[in-house]
Design an enzyme around this catalytic site. Structure first.
Site: not given
Ligand code: 4NP
Length: 176
Positions: A22, A25, A27-29, A136
Site C-alpha cells: 500500500c 504500510n 494500514c491496508r498492507s 485508503d
Molecule cells: P496505508 O494508509 O497506505 O493503507 O498504510 C496510509 C498511511 C499513511 C499515509 C497515507 C496512507 N500518510 O499519508 O502518511
C-alpha cells in the site's frame, strides 16, 4: 530475470512469496499481511508462504501499524505485529505475487521495475464486488477501517484457496 520466471519454479517446495503493498504500510498492507498469516496458520499452511508487506512511501518506516487498524484486526482475533518498511528492488526477485491495494500502488511498483505479471491488485479475485481497489482509510473515519477489513478478509480467503489448491489466480476481472 525474465517476467515469466518466478523466483522459484511453481513445483518447487520453496514457499510461495506474497508481498502486500500500500502507500504507507501502516494500514491496508499490514492488515493484509496479518490476515493472510492468520488464515494460512489456521489451515496449517503457514510454512508454505513467505509473507510480508511494504509501502511505496517510507514516511512511517519502523512504525507498528496504525492503532485504528490494529484495533479493527484485534476485534477479529488478528494481531498485527509488523513494522512498516518501504518496498525495495530486492522484493521484485523475492516475491512471486506482489498484491497492491490501489492503482497508485500498482503503477508505482510496476514503474519501479516489478515484473508486470507478478503485480496485481489484491481485489482482482473479488470481481463481483463494488470495490476494485481497497480505499485508503488513513484520513477517514472508523468506518473506513471496517470496510478495509471486510475487503481484505474476502480477498485473502480467495488468494489462499487458489494457492493451496494449486490453481492460478482467478476469477479475474477483464485484463486492464
Ligand atoms: P496505508 O494508509 O497506505 O493503507 O498504510 C496510509 C498511511 C499513511 C499515509 C497515507 C496512507 N500518510 O499519508 O502518511
Amino acid at each position: 530475470m525474465p517476467d515469466s520466471a518466478a523466483p522459484n519454479s511453481p513445483d518447487s517446495d520453496a514457499p510461495i512469496g506474497v508481498l502486500f503493498v500500500c502507500l504507507g504500510n501502516i494500514c491496508r498492507s499490514p492488515l493484509a499481511e496479518g490476515v493472510f498469516r492468520h488464515k494460512a496458520a489456521r489451515r496449517g499452511a503457514a510454512r508454505r508462504f513467505d509473507i510480508d508487506s511494504a509501502g511505496t512511501g517510507g514516511w512511517h518506516a519502523g512504525e507498528l501499524a496504525d492503532p485504528r487498524m490494529r484495533e479493527t484486526a484485534m476485534r477479529r482475533g488478528v494481531t498485527l505485529e509488523s513494522r512498516a518498511r518501504q518496498i525495495v528492488d530486492a522484493d521484485f526477485d523475492r516475491f512471486h505475487h506482489i498484491l497492491c491495494m490501489d492503482d497508485d500502488n500498482l503503477d508505482r511498483v510496476r514503474t519501479a521495475g516489478a515484473p508486470f505479471d507478478r503485480t496485481r491488485l489484491l481485489l482482482d479475485v473479488v470481481p463481483e464486488g463494488a470495490h476494485r481497489t481497497v480505499p485508503d482509510p488513513y484520513y477517514g473515519g472508523g468506518g473506513g477501517f471496517e470496510l478495509v477489513y471486510a475487503l481484505v478478509d474476502l480477498a485473502c480467503d480467495r488468494w489462499l484457496e487458489q494457492w493451496l489448491n494449486g490453481g492460478r489466480p482467478g476469477p479475474d476481472r477483464a485484463a486492464r
